[in-house]
Design an enzyme around this catalytic site. Structure first.
Site, PDB file in Angstrom:
ATOM      1  CD1 TRP A 106      -0.782  14.651   1.426  1.00  0.00           C
ATOM      2  CD2 TRP A 106      -1.119  13.828  -0.625  1.00  0.00           C
ATOM      3  NE1 TRP A 106      -2.079  14.927   1.055  1.00  0.00           N
ATOM      4  CE2 TRP A 106      -2.309  14.442  -0.184  1.00  0.00           C
ATOM      5  CE3 TRP A 106      -1.097  13.228  -1.886  1.00  0.00           C
ATOM      6  CZ2 TRP A 106      -3.468  14.472  -0.961  1.00  0.00           C
ATOM      7  CZ3 TRP A 106      -2.248  13.261  -2.661  1.00  0.00           C
ATOM      8  CH2 TRP A 106      -3.411  13.880  -2.201  1.00  0.00           C
ATOM      9  CG  ASP A 176       4.750  17.197  -1.514  1.00  0.00           C
ATOM     10  OD1 ASP A 176       4.408  18.363  -1.800  1.00  0.00           O
ATOM     11  OD2 ASP A 176       3.936  16.248  -1.460  1.00  0.00           O
ATOM     12  CE  LYS A 200      -2.384  21.273  -0.882  1.00  0.00           C
ATOM     13  NZ  LYS A 200      -3.710  20.770  -0.669  1.00  0.00           N
TER      14      LYS A 200
HETATM   15  N1  PMP Z   1       1.351  16.575  -1.522  1.00  0.00           N
HETATM   16  C1  PMP Z   1       0.669  17.201  -0.548  1.00  0.00           C
HETATM   17  C2  PMP Z   1       1.379  17.514   0.727  1.00  0.00           C
HETATM   18  C3  PMP Z   1      -0.669  17.547  -0.744  1.00  0.00           C
HETATM   19  O1  PMP Z   1      -1.345  18.171   0.229  1.00  0.00           O
HETATM   20  C4  PMP Z   1      -1.295  17.242  -1.965  1.00  0.00           C
HETATM   21  C5  PMP Z   1      -2.718  17.621  -2.280  1.00  0.00           C
HETATM   22  N2  PMP Z   1      -3.516  17.968  -1.275  1.00  0.00           N
HETATM   23  C6  PMP Z   1      -0.552  16.563  -2.935  1.00  0.00           C
HETATM   24  C7  PMP Z   1       0.765  16.270  -2.695  1.00  0.00           C
HETATM   25  C8  PMP Z   1      -1.168  16.198  -4.253  1.00  0.00           C
HETATM   26  O2  PMP Z   1      -1.256  17.329  -4.995  1.00  0.00           O
HETATM   27  P1  PMP Z   1      -1.961  17.408  -6.418  1.00  0.00           P
HETATM   28  O3  PMP Z   1      -3.423  17.217  -6.177  1.00  0.00           O
HETATM   29  O4  PMP Z   1      -1.597  18.786  -6.871  1.00  0.00           O
HETATM   30  O5  PMP Z   1      -1.392  16.356  -7.274  1.00  0.00           O
END
Ligand code: PMP
Length: 365
Positions: A106, A176, A200
């Site tokens: 991520w 994030d 989550k």
């Molecule tokens: N950052 C983290 C730490 C994640 O776990 C996730 C999704 N699992 C995301 C970003 C991406 O999130 P989204 O699908 O809401 O764009």
């Protein structure tokens, strides 16, 4: 499966388990929300009834996290992934740097977007170590004139989590927190921006929470599309356009549930105890199971582990599935096993998994 409630042992990484009590409230209110004769989903986002829900959720989040007055709480869309873009688009100038700490996929995705707008710098990376650890605060290199320093507080795929956040002085720290928001107390005043997709610990997918310091808004770039400007949403209390109303309602109910649990201190204690049930089995298995993350960097939200024997790992996942455990496969990019033990995953589910793991080892070694 819990046989009294008929609820699966849900270890999904996101969207993931929601508190049963919250789902029951939503079920009860689904057809007739507070005697309006309609579902909340069928109601104008400009109605007084919805506005109360919306502002109630903002106020609750402020209270739970003791968010200082000089921060805005925004409810946006586009997931955490759109924040990867909006942050550099709003705050990074072409000739300016932003420092990114790479701790997993991520953060890699976040830095990729920053490169489109300015210069990004790797403040630290644990890629060489297969993202098994979080760098120490001393290992992070950033520049005093960076637009910001970006971290991923919990790495959902690799199962690592920051225990101590870096001090970045006058450089805004951007986090994030998608996979560990609301899992423990956090001093919001240490951050310039905190963002998280809701799916989550906060509620269903569709809402993205952004907590942002107001002085940053004043410095934001203005020559960018309206919907992608934080100021557009801050100036309109996140009601510039139609928000994901049902998701915001559910977020508000999850926040009430957090309060009823005893707030973030109590939630954190529960999370530690729940994760320990499973980590203890891994640690006491004499290598039958082994964790992906280094011990000091272990996540309390995503427990990533392997069964040492590859064939047995397949058998473990198949038998776990047959026994009613959902979501134990590791992320498709890394394989192995992962148990996501977010706030709403009951202790009983973690205990059941721990017992299953012990029994599987006894039967198969
Ligand atoms: N950052 C983290 C730490 C994640 O776990 C996730 C999704 N699992 C995301 C970003 C991406 O999130 P989204 O699908 O809401 O764009």
């Amino acid at each position: 499966m819990n046989t009294t409630t008929n609820r699966a042992y849900n270890f999904n990484a996101g969207p993931s388990a929601l508190p049963l009590e919250v789902l029951e409230v939503a079920q009860k209110e689904l057809l007739d929300f507070q005697n309006t004769g309609m579902s909340l989903m069928e109601m104008s986002h400009r109605s007084a009834t919805f506005e109360e829900v919306h502002n109630g959720a903002i106020e609750r989040l402020r209270k739970i996290y003791s968010i200082p007055e000089n921060y805005e709480v925004l409810f946006l869309q586009g997931g955490a992934s759109l924040q990867f873009t909006m942050i550099p688009m709003n705050f990074l100038q072409q000739d300016q740097t932003a420092s990114y700490v790479l701790t997993g996929s991520w953060s890699e995705k976040a830095v990729k977007e920053a490169k489109l707008f300015g210069k990004s710098v790797e403040a630290a990376s644990t890629k060489e170590n297969k993202y098994k650890n979080i760098p120490t605060v001393e290992d992070i290199n950033f520049n005093a004139d960076d637009a910001y320093v970006h971290i991923t507080s919990n790495n959902t795929i690799y199962g690592t989590q920051w225990k101590v956040f870096p001090e970045t002085g006058n450089v805004p720290l951007v986090a994030d927190m998608s996979s560990d928001i609301l899992s423990k107390p956090v001093d919001v005043s240490k951050f310039g921006i905190i963002y998280a997709g809701a799916q989550k610990n906060l509620g269903p997918s569709g809402v993205t929470v952004v907590i942002i310091r107001k002085d940053l808004l004043e410095k934001a770039n203005t020559n960018i599309p309206t919907m992608l400007k934080y100021t557009t949403h801050a100036d309109n209390n996140s009601l510039y356009n139609t928000p994901p109303t049902f998701g915001i309602y559910m977020l508000g109910e999850v926040l009430k549930w957090v309060e009823n649990q005893g707030g973030l201190e109590k939630i954190a204690q529960n999370n530690e105890e729940k994760a320990a049930l499973i980590y203890d089995v891994i640690d006491n298995s004499n290598g039958f199971y082994y964790g992906h993350a280094e011990e000091g960097s272990r996540s309390l939200m995503n427990i990533t582990f392997r069964v040492a024997d590859e064939e047995l790992e397949k058998k473990f996942l198949a038998e776990a599935k047959a026994a009613g455990f959902v979501g134990l496969n590791g992320h498709r990019s890394v394989g192995g096993c992962r148990a996501s033990t977010y706030n709403a995953v009951p202790r009983e589910a973690c205990q059941a998994l721990a017992d299953f793991m012990v029994k599987f080892q006894q039967d198969n070694q």
